[in-house]
Design a protein around this motif. Structure first.
Motif, PDB file in Angstrom:
ATOM      1  N   VAL A  82       4.701 -78.664 -10.892  1.00  0.00           N
ATOM      2  CA  VAL A  82       3.759 -78.791  -9.787  1.00  0.00           C
ATOM      3  C   VAL A  82       4.532 -78.676  -8.479  1.00  0.00           C
ATOM      4  N   VAL A  83       4.016 -77.894  -7.552  1.00  0.00           N
ATOM      5  CA  VAL A  83       4.619 -77.732  -6.229  1.00  0.00           C
ATOM      6  C   VAL A  83       3.692 -78.362  -5.206  1.00  0.00           C
ATOM      7  N   ILE A  84       4.253 -79.221  -4.346  1.00  0.00           N
ATOM      8  CA  ILE A  84       3.488 -79.890  -3.304  1.00  0.00           C
ATOM      9  C   ILE A  84       4.039 -79.461  -1.952  1.00  0.00           C
ATOM     10  N   ALA A  85       3.154 -79.009  -1.090  1.00  0.00           N
ATOM     11  CA  ALA A  85       3.530 -78.595   0.265  1.00  0.00           C
ATOM     12  C   ALA A  85       2.696 -79.374   1.258  1.00  0.00           C
ATOM     13  N   PHE A 129      -0.445 -75.836  -7.526  1.00  0.00           N
ATOM     14  CA  PHE A 129       0.108 -75.725  -6.180  1.00  0.00           C
ATOM     15  C   PHE A 129      -0.776 -76.570  -5.272  1.00  0.00           C
ATOM     16  N   ILE A 130      -0.240 -77.676  -4.758  1.00  0.00           N
ATOM     17  CA  ILE A 130      -1.020 -78.668  -4.021  1.00  0.00           C
ATOM     18  C   ILE A 130      -0.632 -78.616  -2.547  1.00  0.00           C
ATOM     19  N   VAL A 140      -4.890 -74.282  -7.498  1.00  0.00           N
ATOM     20  CA  VAL A 140      -4.596 -74.499  -6.084  1.00  0.00           C
ATOM     21  C   VAL A 140      -5.472 -75.646  -5.590  1.00  0.00           C
ATOM     22  N   LEU A 141      -4.837 -76.674  -5.040  1.00  0.00           N
ATOM     23  CA  LEU A 141      -5.547 -77.855  -4.560  1.00  0.00           C
ATOM     24  C   LEU A 141      -5.234 -78.061  -3.080  1.00  0.00           C
ATOM     25  N   LEU A 142      -6.268 -78.307  -2.287  1.00  0.00           N
ATOM     26  CA  LEU A 142      -6.120 -78.622  -0.872  1.00  0.00           C
ATOM     27  C   LEU A 142      -6.704 -80.001  -0.624  1.00  0.00           C
ATOM     28  N   PHE A 194     -10.196 -81.031  -2.008  1.00  0.00           N
ATOM     29  CA  PHE A 194     -10.383 -82.470  -2.094  1.00  0.00           C
ATOM     30  C   PHE A 194     -10.707 -83.006  -0.702  1.00  0.00           C
ATOM     31  N   LYS A 195     -11.915 -83.534  -0.550  1.00  0.00           N
ATOM     32  CA  LYS A 195     -12.335 -84.125   0.706  1.00  0.00           C
ATOM     33  C   LYS A 195     -12.182 -85.640   0.584  1.00  0.00           C
ATOM     34  N   LEU A 196     -11.248 -86.185   1.337  1.00  0.00           N
ATOM     35  CA  LEU A 196     -10.847 -87.577   1.176  1.00  0.00           C
ATOM     36  C   LEU A 196     -11.574 -88.473   2.160  1.00  0.00           C
ATOM     37  N   GLY A 197     -11.950 -89.644   1.662  1.00  0.00           N
ATOM     38  CA  GLY A 197     -12.553 -90.668   2.495  1.00  0.00           C
ATOM     39  C   GLY A 197     -11.569 -91.793   2.747  1.00  0.00           C
ATOM     40  N   ASN A 198     -12.061 -93.006   2.747  1.00  0.00           N
ATOM     41  CA  ASN A 198     -11.215 -94.182   2.984  1.00  0.00           C
ATOM     42  C   ASN A 198     -10.529 -94.568   1.682  1.00  0.00           C
ATOM     43  N   ILE A 199      -9.219 -94.360   1.615  1.00  0.00           N
ATOM     44  CA  ILE A 199      -8.431 -94.638   0.418  1.00  0.00           C
ATOM     45  C   ILE A 199      -7.415 -95.721   0.744  1.00  0.00           C
ATOM     46  N   ASP A 200      -7.292 -96.667  -0.137  1.00  0.00           N
ATOM     47  CA  ASP A 200      -6.377 -97.795   0.053  1.00  0.00           C
ATOM     48  C   ASP A 200      -4.990 -97.388  -0.418  1.00  0.00           C
ATOM     49  N   ILE A 201      -4.088 -97.117   0.533  1.00  0.00           N
ATOM     50  CA  ILE A 201      -2.698 -96.787   0.225  1.00  0.00           C
ATOM     51  C   ILE A 201      -1.885 -98.068   0.386  1.00  0.00           C
ATOM     52  N   PRO A 202      -1.262 -98.565  -0.673  1.00  0.00           N
ATOM     53  CA  PRO A 202      -0.576 -99.865  -0.593  1.00  0.00           C
ATOM     54  C   PRO A 202       0.447 -99.952   0.522  1.00  0.00           C
TER      55      PRO A 202
END
Length: 408
Positions: free
Chosen positions: A114-117, A204-205, A254-256, A301-309
């Motif tokens: 997996v490649v992340i950019a 590819f993310i 392909v993920l955005l 991927f449409k992101l909302g309010n996510i709890d990042i520790p």
């Protein structure tokens, strides 16, 4: 009177009686015929036979059965509804407990790449590539600078590697891509005596830094616009173009990933963020249409309010009050990304995080005047002053709405 005359009279009376009976019978039959046949028709005809009703259809038969057995029907419907809800809850609970691990070769070595950019040091990006490495992927993180490369190596993970990609030097970037393609094409041996295997380019993310400090359009200079579009939009497009041939060859997903709450509401003071989001969304739609005939899927991927520790712990130390509504756990995002990578036909759009889908519907259907009233028109300067850039990166643009809820 002779006997012959008497016999003749008796025969005549019998004949007259029989004639009268026959005449009355024919008159009765003629009367019935006149009643059956119309008065203007010279010909008599029999009345048409009564029409037979067609047999009931399956729907009519079911309706009649339901009307005759209402109690049994109500019990059956209640059983089906409760059973469906129970099955849905069971499946969701089972999916949450299901272990999601990448495939391995016969020798036990990792084979999915997996490649992340994106923003290498962002809390969201860091949590994502660390989780993918724990799930068994070989993760390459695109590093545009030496600082990014050093940051990735400081994580001390064996299968988490930086992929140096200097976009300012096209020849060096092409050379690095050639090395990456050679890595995928040649065979690898995990240990002496193990069967050789090849790496599979799975996904590819793209995780671009789409956030920006809230400010009014009057205060944004042309240089700031150019820097924001170059760093957030053009770098993403250029990186995607470099990987497109390899993505087509290996049919990689392909993920955005972009925040969607603030761009969906389009509040004042977020012109850069709304512009970047619109440009990336349009680019993703066109890319999906071009790659779909070639068997390559593109997911947004449409992101909302996510709890990042990491962000939550920092905010707690800084005394930031807790939001009124609980954020979505980070694990849900990790599970959704994994499911998109391994699915044969992943969905075109994924809504992850509280408020992602709801605020998109609100922004698309509710008038802008109502949205401005909900967000507190006239208090926009307070929102701009209170929200920090670090908080925006951590909460994925949901703190603006949380500030409004707290002030209300």
């Amino acid at each position: 009177m002779t006997d012959a005359q008497q016999l003749f009279d008796y025969a005549r009376k019998q004949f007259d009686s029989i004639a009268d009976d026959v005449e009355r019978h024919f008159e009765q039959v003629a009367g019935q015929l006149r009643e059956w046949m119309p008065t203007d028709s010279p010909f008599a005809h029999t009345p048409p036979p009564p029409k037979r009703l067609p047999p009931p259809t399956a729907l009519q038969a079911a309706q009649r059965w339901i009307s005759r057995n209402r109690a049994l029907t109500a019990a059956t419907v209640a059983f089906l509804v409760t059973g469906s809800i129970g099955a849905f809850v069971f499946v969701k609970a089972r999916e949450g407990k299901r272990k999601r691990r990448a495939k391995r070769s016969v020798s036990g070595a990792r084979m999915d790449v997996v490649v992340i950019a994106g923003a290498v040091a962002s809390p969201l990006t860091s949590a994502l590539y660390l989780d993918l490495e724990r799930r068994g992927f070989v993760v390459y993180v695109v590093a545009n600078t030496r600082e990014d490369e050093h940051y990735v190596r400081s994580q001390s993970r064996v299968d988490l590697l930086p992929l140096r990609m200097d976009l300012t030097d096209p020849f060096a970037a092409q050379e690095q891509m050639a090395r990456f393609k050679n890595l995928l094409e040649r065979e690898h041996i995990a240990f002496d005596g193990a069967d050789p295997h090849r790496l599979n380019f799975t996904g590819f993310i793209l995780v671009p830094d789409a956030q920006a400090s809230p400010t009014t359009i009057d205060d944004i200079s042309s240089e700031e616009w150019a820097d924001a579009l170059n760093a957030k939009v053009l770098n993403t497009i250029a990186t995607t173009q470099l990987f497109l041939p390899t993505v087509r060859e290996h049919k990689a997903k392909v993920l955005l990933l972009t925040p969607s709450v603030t761009p969906a509401l389009k509040p004042p003071g977020h012109a850069i963020e709304s512009t970047v989001y619109g440009a990336l969304e349009g680019f993703t739609s066109t890319l999906s249409a071009e790659l779909k005939p070639q068997g390559v899927s593109v997911s947004h991927f449409k992101l909302g309010n996510i709890d990042i520790p990491a962000v939550t712990a920092r905010q707690r130390r800084e005394g930031v009050p807790k939001p009124l509504l609980k954020a979505t756990p980070l694990r849900q995002l990790h599970d959704s990304v994994f499911d998109a990578l391994v699915a044969k036909r992943p969905s075109r759009t994924w809504h992850v995080g509280r408020g992602s889908l709801a605020y998109e519907i609100i922004g698309g259907w509710v008038p802008s005047s109502v949205i401005g009233w909900m967000m507190g028109a006239g208090r926009k300067s307070k929102i701009v002053d209170d929200v920090k850039d670090e908080d925006l990166q951590g909460s994925q643009a949901s703190l603006t709405w949380e500030k409004v809820e707290q002030d209300a």
